[in-house]
Enzyme design. Structure first.
Site, PDB file in Angstrom:
ATOM      1  N   ARG A  98       0.815  -1.198   0.000  1.00 46.10           N
ATOM      2  CA  ARG A  98       0.000   0.000   0.000  1.00 46.10           C
ATOM      3  C   ARG A  98       0.860   1.264   0.000  1.00 46.10           C
ATOM      4  O   ARG A  98       0.551   2.252  -0.651  1.00 46.10           O
ATOM      5  CB  ARG A  98      -0.948   0.012   1.194  1.00 46.10           C
ATOM      6  CG  ARG A  98      -2.086   0.985   1.025  1.00 46.10           C
ATOM      7  CD  ARG A  98      -2.850   1.137   2.320  1.00 46.10           C
ATOM      8  NE  ARG A  98      -3.549  -0.078   2.711  1.00 46.10           N
ATOM      9  CZ  ARG A  98      -4.781  -0.363   2.302  1.00 46.10           C
ATOM     10  NH1 ARG A  98      -5.419   0.453   1.517  1.00 46.10           N
ATOM     11  NH2 ARG A  98      -5.367  -1.462   2.701  1.00 46.10           N
ATOM     12  N   ALA A  99       1.961   1.204   0.731  1.00 49.11           N
ATOM     13  CA  ALA A  99       2.850   2.362   0.807  1.00 49.11           C
ATOM     14  C   ALA A  99       3.367   2.730  -0.585  1.00 49.11           C
ATOM     15  O   ALA A  99       3.394   3.902  -0.962  1.00 49.11           O
ATOM     16  CB  ALA A  99       4.018   2.064   1.732  1.00 49.11           C
TER      17      ALA A  99
END
Ligand SMILES: [Zn+2]
Length: 682
Positions: free
Chosen positions: A282-283
């Site tokens: 997600r980062a």
């Protein structure tokens, strides 16, 4: 209605402005979590941004804000006819993007909407009342103090934010509608953390605090005065900046699709994310979306190092956090090292060489261009925002982040000889301590409690204004005996309001765990105190995981002090504990009396939250008042005495104290025997 305070007129807070702007440019950035103290104009600035968002066309009469050009096919108010693009005038009205505030005490029904089961059952109509998620569709959803929101609501909220869809499920009926919004949450970390997996769901985070620079503070007040005295006139004076900003957001939105993210830059992003040891992908995704949005905002058609740097600075701080005792923030020197190591050899775009931005681009009020202003200094680790320059301490503190939350607080133990501060060891898992009986406190993970959540254990006639949910089998059973008398013909039951039954649920509640820690000389052997601190730290970590409130009373020398008033911030608790000095006599009675007073006040404030008292002592009172009387004041409170007595000859004083308190006794050693936690030492 008064105009919103102009976004451009907000002084400082460059990172926050930039984070909001990037979200306004790209809906895929995923929202902003604003961390910081109260009174930093967080809601003002969010309101101000909402006013700058492009207006949206809405299907006339649709309560779910459907776009006439692309209506939600599943819209509960639909189906709507699709109008050709540009046909908004005919099909609906242009209106400002909505700004919806979700109050912390909101119910699930208020958030996702409610299916009126009562009407469905008694009148046979399917009535759906839209909630706040529907109201926020295509606008901004603002949650002040998101860390105080019930876990269950946070989950619903973040699911909707991630999927762009709101699902409402009640027994056998379900409704779904589109819910895409810019999510902005604020929290004061002193009042408790968000669970790490929820932190991760926010696209960006920003730490804010009011500027400490007197001139800037004066300017904040001056503008606020001017606005309050004449909102219209003030807004008019900023109108040019505001419309330039709105136009720039609209331009960047339009250009978003044509911004190129070269493969070399994508690899740089993934290398930076890997370098900060973030979990999952997600980062990387958020950083990439934010970098693209920043490029569009800066008028570039290809993502540069500067875009990556700005995006990483906003997207990564909350994702590298490993446990509640780590400090927030991002090590910017490490960021620059990682960027240097992965800098592509050839420029991405010879026509658009990297370098300082056009000064007009980053200098204007509210341009949010702080990232741009650091372009020239990207390699030297200089802090980005000129606004933050006067707060030299901030960057320094951030650099010291690896020391953890205890760092700053240890400096505050003035007046105590530093050699008296024993370190704490690595926390370990502790046995579950529970409050006896069944409470009605906020949902948590410790003692038994009745509330809106948990396992259904029965049904009853509604006790409140309306039923808190409907227990269908019990309702049907209640109606069944009356069917003949009510003249039922054909299929279907004849239901009346007084047939309705609501479920009784039992789950677990959170508690107030109040630690009363003996830090006197009798405990004072350094090794002993290290063991005590380690045990209490372990109990604190456990309290965090069970969503308890915690408090800390310490007694030593002349008396007892409330080292930490009841709070949900386990970080604060850990910091106070680490800094705790030891020595002096043992005023046990004062410790107990202070605890009783803390509990009395807290009962007034938060009556449903039941306390659990954990007294950590060897039980030897060497000074102060009458222990028997002090213990009597704590009658009825579930208590545990952690017995710290050691050595070959034992007096059993802690046992005696436990008897007076009606408490369970746990020898200190027994706590440590349990499984070592995975956490690293420190
Ligand atoms: Zn609709």
């Amino acid at each position: 209605m008064n105009p919103a305070y102009p976004f451009s007129a907000v002084v400082g807070l460059a990172d926050l402005k930039l984070a909001l702007v990037l979200n306004a440019v790209s809906s895929r950035v995923g929202g902003v979590l604003v961390r910081g103290e109260k009174g930093t104009a967080k809601s003002t600035i969010v309101r101000a941004l909402a006013a700058q968002l492009p207006r949206v066309a809405v299907v006339a009469g649709c309560r779910f804000h459907c776009d006439p050009g692309a209506p939600d096919p599943g819209c509960p108010d639909g189906p709507h006819e699709t109008t050709a693009a540009g046909g908004a005038d005919a099909a609906g009205a242009l209106r400002a993007a909505s700004l919806v505030e979700l109050p912390v005490g909101a119910s699930e029904d208020r958030l996702v909407g409610s299916l009126d089961l009562e009407r469905a059952l008694t009148e046979g109509v399917k009535a759906f009342e839209p909630g706040l998620l529907a109201a926020a569709h295509r606008g901004v959803l603002y949650v002040d103090e998101v860390n105080l929101l019930h876990d269950h609501l946070v989950d619903l909220l973040l699911d909707a934010a991630a999927l762009g869809v709101c699902y409402v499920e009640r027994e056998t009926v379900s409704v779904r509608h589109a819910a895409r919004f810019l999510l902005v949450g604020t929290m004061n970390p002193e009042e408790g953390e968000l669970r790490p997996q929820l932190l991760d769901r926010f696209g960006l985070t920003v730490e804010v605090r009011a500027t400490r620079e007197p001139d800037e503070r004066a300017e904040v007040v001056r503008r606020r005065f001017a606005f309050d005295a004449d909102p219209e006139g003030f807004a008019a004076r900023w109108a040019a900046e505001e419309s330039a900003l709105a136009a720039r957001i609209a331009r960047a939105r339009a250009a978003l699709g044509s911004v190129r993210l070269p493969d070399s830059r994508l690899r740089q992003i993934t290398a930076v994310c890997a370098g900060f040891e973030v979990d999952g992908l997600r980062a990387d995704l958020v950083t990439a979306h934010a970098a693209v949005a920043h490029a569009a905002w800066q008028g570039r058609d290809v993502v540069t190092r500067e875009d990556v740097r700005v995006a990483a600075r906003l997207a990564l701080p909350h994702r590298r956090r490993r446990d509640p005792f780590d400090a927030p923030g991002l090590d910017e020197r490490l960021l620059d090292e990682l960027l240097d190591q992965t800098e592509p050899a050839a420029p991405d775009d010879p026509d658009n060489p990297e370098g300082p931005e056009d000064p007009d681009d980053s200098g204007g009020p509210g341009s949010g261009g702080s990232g741009g202003s650091s372009g020239s200094g990207a390699g030297d680790g200089a802090p980005a925002a000129p606004e933050s320059a006067p707060e030299g301490g901030t960057e320094g503190a951030r650099d010291g982040a690896p020391d953890g939350a205890a760092g700053p607080s240890e400096g505050t133990v003035s007046g105590d000889r530093p050699q008296d501060v024993a370190a704490a060891g690595a926390p370990f898992r502790v046995p579950v301590l529970k409050v006896a009986g069944v409470g009605a406190g906020v949902a948590g993970r410790r003692s038994s409690g009745r509330g809106r959540h948990g396992r259904t254990i029965g049904a009853r006639v509604p006790t409140g204004a309306g039923p808190a949910g409907i227990d269908l089998p019990a309702t049907l059973l209640a109606a069944a005996p009356h069917q003949l008398r009510r003249g039922r013909r054909g299929p279907g039951l004849v239901l009346r309001r007084d047939d309705l039954r609501e479920p009784v649920r039992e789950g677990r509640e959170g508690n107030l765990v109040l630690f009363v820690v003996d830090a006197s000389g009798s405990m004072g052997a350094r090794r002993r105190m290290t063991a005590v601190k380690t045990a209490v730290l372990s109990l604190l970590l456990d309290a965090y995981q069970r969503r308890d409130k915690i408090g800390l009373v310490v007694f030593r020398g002349a008396g007892a002090t409330v080292a930490l008033p009841p709070t949900s911030s386990v970080e604060a608790g850990a910091a106070r504990l680490r800094a705790l000095p030891t020595g002096g006599r043992t005023p046990l009675a004062e410790g107990l009396a202070t605890a009783a007073e803390v509990l009395r006040v807290e009962r007034l404030r938060d009556p449903d939250r039941r306390p659990l008292l954990v007294v950590v002592t060897d039980g030897r009172a060497t000074s102060g008042g009458d222990v028997t009387r002090a213990a009597a004041a704590l009658a009825g409170v579930t208590s545990v005495v952690v017995d710290c007595e050691s050595g070959p000859v034992r007096l059993g004083m802690a046992q005696a104290l436990a008897l007076r308190l009606g408490a369970r006794v746990l020898p200190l050693e027994s706590l440590g025997d349990l499984v070592r936690d995975r956490r690293k030492a420190g």
